[in-house]
Write an enzyme that holds these catalytic residues in place. Sequence first.
Site, PDB file in Angstrom:
ATOM      1  N   ASP A  60       0.895  -1.155   0.000  1.00 37.53           N
ATOM      2  CA  ASP A  60       0.000   0.000   0.000  1.00 37.53           C
ATOM      3  C   ASP A  60       0.934   1.205   0.000  1.00 37.53           C
ATOM      4  OD1 ASP A  60      -1.540   2.216   0.794  1.00 37.53           O
ATOM      5  OD2 ASP A  60      -2.968   0.937   1.858  1.00 37.53           O
ATOM      6  N   TYR A 155      -7.799  15.327  -7.464  1.00 38.81           N
ATOM      7  CA  TYR A 155      -7.033  14.415  -8.325  1.00 38.81           C
ATOM      8  C   TYR A 155      -6.010  15.203  -9.153  1.00 38.81           C
ATOM      9  CZ  TYR A 155      -6.193  11.113 -12.207  1.00 38.81           C
ATOM     10  OH  TYR A 155      -5.615  10.284 -13.148  1.00 38.81           O
ATOM     11  N   LYS A 159      -1.779  15.286  -9.126  1.00 36.39           N
ATOM     12  CA  LYS A 159      -0.957  14.927 -10.286  1.00 36.39           C
ATOM     13  C   LYS A 159      -0.087  16.118 -10.742  1.00 36.39           C
ATOM     14  CE  LYS A 159      -2.520  10.609 -11.074  1.00 36.39           C
ATOM     15  NZ  LYS A 159      -1.707   9.400 -11.074  1.00 36.39           N
TER      16      LYS A 159
END
Length: 231
Positions: A60, A155, A159
């Site tokens: 993870d 998101y 990024k």
Amino acid sequence: MKKKIILVTGANKGIGFEIVRQLAKQGHQVILTARDKNKGLAAVERLAAEGLKVHFIPLDVTKEQEISNLKEEIQEKFGRLNVLINNAGILIGNENSVSVSKRSLQQHLDTNFFGPLLLSQQLIPLLQKSEEGRIINISTSMARLSAPGSGTAAYRLSKVALNGLTAMMSADLAGSNIKVNSLDPGWVQTDMGGAGASRSVTEGADTAVWLATAEKIPTGKFFRDRKELEW
Ligand code: NAP
């Protein structure tokens, strides 16, 4: 062809799984990692059914202890690493930058940014032991500062940070044997991309496989379809 040792995160399904499949088909030693052990082992079995043998390590990317266990296992078993592909990612919710919560941003940063950052930092000593180490960060064109979109702010910001890391780490490693690049796989038919996406996983995996295996690649760049993309 020189056989490389290549690690892929979030590889039990989607683009990551296909990257593993294509690299294993080429004869490389691939380390498939997944946060869920059962899903990871099921992926290993699917590949075995195709005659492809890969090594599995649970990971993870948000768990620092698991990153350090993984480092030890690679050190013991392989002694080095040629390529790290930071593929694991999440996309949850659609809030824009005006409404996005700190909680959602933190959640996306933990997986999509801190994961690749901490994993890269831990694995750089192993990448330094290979002839040419490569870090490949799976990003998205939705994070391009030259073409800001709308929605999915948590998101996209995670990024943007990942792309910033690519540029910065590549500069900080200038003169070393390690190259760092980002790529956009396009809109791909996966659980994240949805069934209506325009690309197959085969197409989505292509640029990552190319960056991992091409004889010569630059560093500190952003790619789509094997071509440089403006940040
Ligand atoms: P996907 O099918 O949803 O697969 C994501 C993978 O990441 C899964 O294996 C998932 O594991 C894993 N993952 C999530 N959180 C993790 C964690 N904390 N630790 C380890 N693994 C974790 O998505 P995908 O489309 O293949 O996406 C792969 C990468 O491509 C992502 O970085 C994504 O942002 C990027 N991308 C995708 C598209 C697209 O259109 N699909 C477009 C641009 C960029 P579980 O199965 O356990 O959840």
